[in-house]
Design an enzyme around this catalytic site. Structure first.
Site, PDB file in Angstrom:
ATOM      1  N   ASP A 290      49.375  35.062  35.164  1.00 52.75           N
ATOM      2  CA  ASP A 290      49.358  36.351  34.802  1.00 52.75           C
ATOM      3  C   ASP A 290      48.509  36.979  35.061  1.00 52.75           C
ATOM      4  O   ASP A 290      47.405  37.277  34.771  1.00 52.75           O
ATOM      5  CB  ASP A 290      50.428  36.672  33.493  1.00 52.75           C
ATOM      6  CG  ASP A 290      50.402  38.110  33.171  1.00 52.75           C
ATOM      7  OD1 ASP A 290      49.496  38.895  34.185  1.00 52.75           O
ATOM      8  OD2 ASP A 290      50.161  38.446  31.728  1.00 52.75           O
ATOM      9  N   GLU A 308      50.927  41.584  37.148  1.00 51.97           N
ATOM     10  CA  GLU A 308      51.461  41.606  36.284  1.00 51.97           C
ATOM     11  C   GLU A 308      52.895  42.694  35.578  1.00 51.97           C
ATOM     12  O   GLU A 308      53.407  41.867  34.330  1.00 51.97           O
ATOM     13  CB  GLU A 308      50.288  41.901  34.999  1.00 51.97           C
ATOM     14  CG  GLU A 308      50.359  42.312  33.965  1.00 51.97           C
ATOM     15  CD  GLU A 308      49.806  41.908  32.422  1.00 51.97           C
ATOM     16  OE1 GLU A 308      48.223  42.733  32.671  1.00 51.97           O
ATOM     17  OE2 GLU A 308      49.543  40.752  31.673  1.00 51.97           O
ATOM     18  N   GLU A 309      52.747  44.007  35.688  1.00 53.30           N
ATOM     19  CA  GLU A 309      53.389  44.632  35.131  1.00 53.30           C
ATOM     20  C   GLU A 309      55.189  44.030  36.054  1.00 53.30           C
ATOM     21  O   GLU A 309      56.101  44.330  35.681  1.00 53.30           O
ATOM     22  CB  GLU A 309      53.528  46.082  35.962  1.00 53.30           C
ATOM     23  CG  GLU A 309      52.827  47.478  35.499  1.00 53.30           C
ATOM     24  CD  GLU A 309      51.216  46.387  35.711  1.00 53.30           C
ATOM     25  OE1 GLU A 309      50.797  45.829  36.547  1.00 53.30           O
ATOM     26  OE2 GLU A 309      50.158  47.108  34.997  1.00 53.30           O
TER      27      GLU A 309
HETATM   28  N1  AR6 Z   1      52.150  36.195  43.591  1.00 51.09           N
HETATM   29  C1  AR6 Z   1      50.975  35.879  43.850  1.00 51.09           C
HETATM   30  N2  AR6 Z   1      49.809  37.144  44.697  1.00 51.09           N
HETATM   31  C2  AR6 Z   1      49.659  38.104  43.980  1.00 51.09           C
HETATM   32  C3  AR6 Z   1      50.978  38.335  43.941  1.00 51.09           C
HETATM   33  C4  AR6 Z   1      52.238  37.177  43.207  1.00 51.09           C
HETATM   34  N3  AR6 Z   1      53.163  37.683  42.397  1.00 51.09           N
HETATM   35  N4  AR6 Z   1      51.349  39.733  43.191  1.00 51.09           N
HETATM   36  C5  AR6 Z   1      49.931  40.505  43.654  1.00 51.09           C
HETATM   37  N5  AR6 Z   1      49.617  39.289  44.369  1.00 51.09           N
HETATM   38  P1  AR6 Z   1      47.183  42.242  40.674  1.00 51.09           P
HETATM   39  P2  AR6 Z   1      43.876  42.019  38.652  1.00 51.09           P
HETATM   40  C6  AR6 Z   1      47.875  39.210  44.727  1.00 51.09           C
HETATM   41  O1  AR6 Z   1      45.771  43.234  41.337  1.00 51.09           O
HETATM   42  O2  AR6 Z   1      43.068  42.602  40.328  1.00 51.09           O
HETATM   43  C7  AR6 Z   1      47.473  45.427  36.218  1.00 51.09           C
HETATM   44  O3  AR6 Z   1      47.588  46.434  35.799  1.00 51.09           O
HETATM   45  C8  AR6 Z   1      47.935  40.769  45.678  1.00 51.09           C
HETATM   46  O4  AR6 Z   1      47.129  40.215  47.314  1.00 51.09           O
HETATM   47  O5  AR6 Z   1      47.817  42.860  39.580  1.00 51.09           O
HETATM   48  O6  AR6 Z   1      43.456  40.543  38.067  1.00 51.09           O
HETATM   49  C9  AR6 Z   1      47.026  44.313  35.100  1.00 51.09           C
HETATM   50  O7  AR6 Z   1      47.464  44.895  34.320  1.00 51.09           O
HETATM   51  C10 AR6 Z   1      46.741  41.694  44.782  1.00 51.09           C
HETATM   52  O8  AR6 Z   1      46.549  41.966  45.563  1.00 51.09           O
HETATM   53  O9  AR6 Z   1      46.085  41.484  39.617  1.00 51.09           O
HETATM   54  C11 AR6 Z   1      45.496  44.582  34.850  1.00 51.09           C
HETATM   55  O10 AR6 Z   1      45.086  45.453  34.159  1.00 51.09           O
HETATM   56  C12 AR6 Z   1      46.067  39.875  43.789  1.00 51.09           C
HETATM   57  O11 AR6 Z   1      47.068  39.136  43.796  1.00 51.09           O
HETATM   58  C13 AR6 Z   1      45.628  44.796  36.115  1.00 51.09           C
HETATM   59  O12 AR6 Z   1      46.115  45.072  37.140  1.00 51.09           O
HETATM   60  C14 AR6 Z   1      45.861  40.744  42.754  1.00 51.09           C
HETATM   61  O13 AR6 Z   1      46.342  41.620  41.697  1.00 51.09           O
HETATM   62  C15 AR6 Z   1      45.211  42.909  36.966  1.00 51.09           C
HETATM   63  O14 AR6 Z   1      44.271  43.343  38.399  1.00 51.09           O
END
Ligand code: AR6
Length: 515
Positions: A290, A308-309
């Site tokens: 996650d 995550e959401e």
């Molecule tokens: N499977 C694989 N890759 C994925 C998936 C999936 N289901 N969904 C998204 N990606 P991000 P962060 C890729 O932005 O930067 C939330 O608010 C996709 O390319 O969700 O760690 C949390 O609560 C996406 O751009 O993660 C935190 O506050 C990339 O993974 C914050 O966001 C990153 O996804 C975390 O942000």
């Protein structure tokens, strides 16, 4: 280079260890000083149905303060009357066959009078109005959620500990208990959880009452509410069998357990990379990462709608972690075992759509938990991208990933499904984060399934760099030193203008040619 492109040291997805095939032998369900079980363990081990564990309610700073708490000290008699007030409102709703959003809102502010003029229910109202008549079951669902919330005193009899910072501890509870807690979150009954004053008691905890989901209408809210309402529709349906348990485990890496990255001699372990597929689907049976916020669940109850959401919306039982999980510190993670997926989805962010019910076919382990494990690790949020190229930040990310990947039950644990962790909302560099995760996986001897989420360029370049690192037998320690050099060069006046993979490629070639 043509030849190099087809060379790969990557494995197939089937080569990775997955549930249900590699399962740790659990023995009988048991509780301990650090593992609270909220159902009766002896009855469970005799094969009886899930019965709430008897126990004492505690109005104490180490435990969740419950809306139905009988405690007379601290909270004072007002707490008792608070549940009376809540029950009066909820019973009135539960007795009706249809309940409007206005009725829901009136009930909620009745026992949260301070927020009468501050809380808005416009999103819930617009949602109910907008959803077509054929799938508009909400007015008859509200009374059922109210009835479920009212069961709290009979469902949770034992105090629920907080999973506090700096302590490894776990809570196991039944899916029915979770549904009842979430019904209370829906009706915003949890005391002391509505304020964000600087010295507020739960300041270091995520929000749990659903107020922020109900106000500030947006198209996003519509799809989020569809997923949440679907969950309640399923769990309140009398034909639904919620038969399982779910464990929430906070794990803290002690200082003495932090690896010495520079001196690590491990070589890279298995990697599967794909630009199609997702962590939650193709990664089934693996430890699914996650991409978390340190406030577990991030913006699930407000406007956030990224990985995550979405994960929390399709597996709403995860939301209950917000009730008791204190903000994660640098070397801590949360592992959730057994949560059920209720919904399917499509899209991402603004294009996210609820795509109907999900049928669950997963097996359960001997503790009646679905064989799904989710690992919440929060990457750092880089407002300015250059900040991440510092060994302090890189080491923090290495330790965070290591803490999560490590596991506590030896080698028979599943490998890991991950991807661009920290590289969306948190602005990380996908190449750097991939290297960090490869290093943490190598150190813990775990295989990685890396889903690039449509990024074909990353898929190819990661395969190539992995091939190079494997064939050249580069160790984790060597990689750490390469990262040090990269950061150093990048911050030199004039700077460096190559990406990390190019830098690594050149550095390894020149090192090897000197031998
Ligand atoms: N499977 C694989 N890759 C994925 C998936 C999936 N289901 N969904 C998204 N990606 P991000 P962060 C890729 O932005 O930067 C939330 O608010 C996709 O390319 O969700 O760690 C949390 O609560 C996406 O751009 O993660 C935190 O506050 C990339 O993974 C914050 O966001 C990153 O996804 C975390 O942000």
């Amino acid at each position: 280079t043509q030849k190099e492109e087809v060379k790969s040291s990557c494995c197939q997805l089937d080569d990775l260890k997955r549930l249900p095939h590699c399962y740790v032998s659990l023995g009988k369900l048991h509780f301990s000083r650090t593992h609270t079980v909220l159902i009766d363990v002896s009855l469970f081990n005799c094969g009886a149905r899930l019965v709430p564990q008897e126990g004492r309610d505690l109005w104490h700073s180490n435990f969740v303060k419950m809306p139905c708490s009988q405690a007379m000290n601290h909270g004072g008699p007002s707490q008792v009357s608070r549940w009376k007030l809540i029950s009066k409102q909820l019973s009135t709703l539960a007795r009706k066959t249809t309940v409007s959003v206005n009725d829901v809102a009136t009930a909620i502010v009745e026992y949260n009078p301070k927020y009468k003029d501050r809380w808005s229910f416009d999103a819930l109202e617009t949602f109910v109005k907008r959803v077509p008549k054929t799938e508009n079951y909400f007015n008859t669902l509200f009374p059922k959620i109210a009835a479920l919330a009212l069961r709290l005193p009979e469902q949770i009899k034992k105090a629920v500990p907080l999973l506090q910072r700096g302590r490894s501890a776990a809570i196991t509870l039944s899916q029915v208990q979770i549904s009842c807690l979430l019904a209370n979150a829906f009706f915003c009954t949890f005391p002391h959880r509505n304020t964000s004053r600087p010295n507020a008691e739960y300041n270091n905890y995520p929000s749990i009452n659903f107020t922020s989901l109900f106000g500030n209408w947006s198209e996003r809210k519509k799809e989020k509410l569809r997923a949440i309402m679907h969950y309640f529709n399923v769990v309140t349906n009398e034909n639904t069998k919620l038969e399982g348990l779910v464990t929430f485990e906070r794990y803290c890496l002690r200082d003495t357990d932090m690896p010495s990255w520079k001196r690590s001699t491990e070589k890279l372990h298995k990697l599967y990379v794909a630009s199609c597929g997702s962590i939650e689907t193709e990664g089934t049976g693996l430890l699914q990462v996650d991409f978390a916020s340190s406030w577990i669940g991030g913006g699930v109850l407000s406007s956030g709608l990224v990985q995550e959401e979405i994960l929390f919306l399709i597996n709403p039982e995860l939301i209950v972690s917000r009730l008791f999980t204190e903000k994660l510190a640098d070397s801590e993670c949360l592992i959730i075992t057994g949560s059920q997926q209720f919904s399917c989805y499509s899209g991402f962010g603004d294009s996210f759509e609820w795509a109907g019910p999900h049928e669950e076919y997963l097996e359960r382990d001997v503790w009646a938990r679905l064989k799904r494990q989710i690992l919440a690790i929060d990457a750092l949020h880089f407002k300015n991208s250059r900040e991440q190229y510092s060994m302090m930040k890189i080491t923090r990310e290495l330790n965070k990933a290591y803490c999560g990947f490590k596991g506590q039950h030896g080698q028979e644990e599943p490998d890991i499904a991950t991807g661009k962790w920290g590289c969306g909302a948190f602005n990380g560099d996908p190449q750097l984060k991939a290297v960090i995760q490869l290093m943490a996986a190598a150190k813990t001897r775990k295989g990685l399934a890396f889903f690039t989420f449509g990024d074909e360029h990353l898929e190819r370049s990661l395969q190539q760099i992995h091939h190079l690192l494997v064939t050249e037998e580069v160790t984790v320690g060597e990689l750490y030193r390469l990262l040090e050099n990269y950061c150093f060069d990048l911050h030199k006046p004039g700077g460096l203008h190559v990406d990390l993979f190019d830098f690594i490629r050149k550095a390894i070639r020149s090192l090897r040619s000197q031998l």
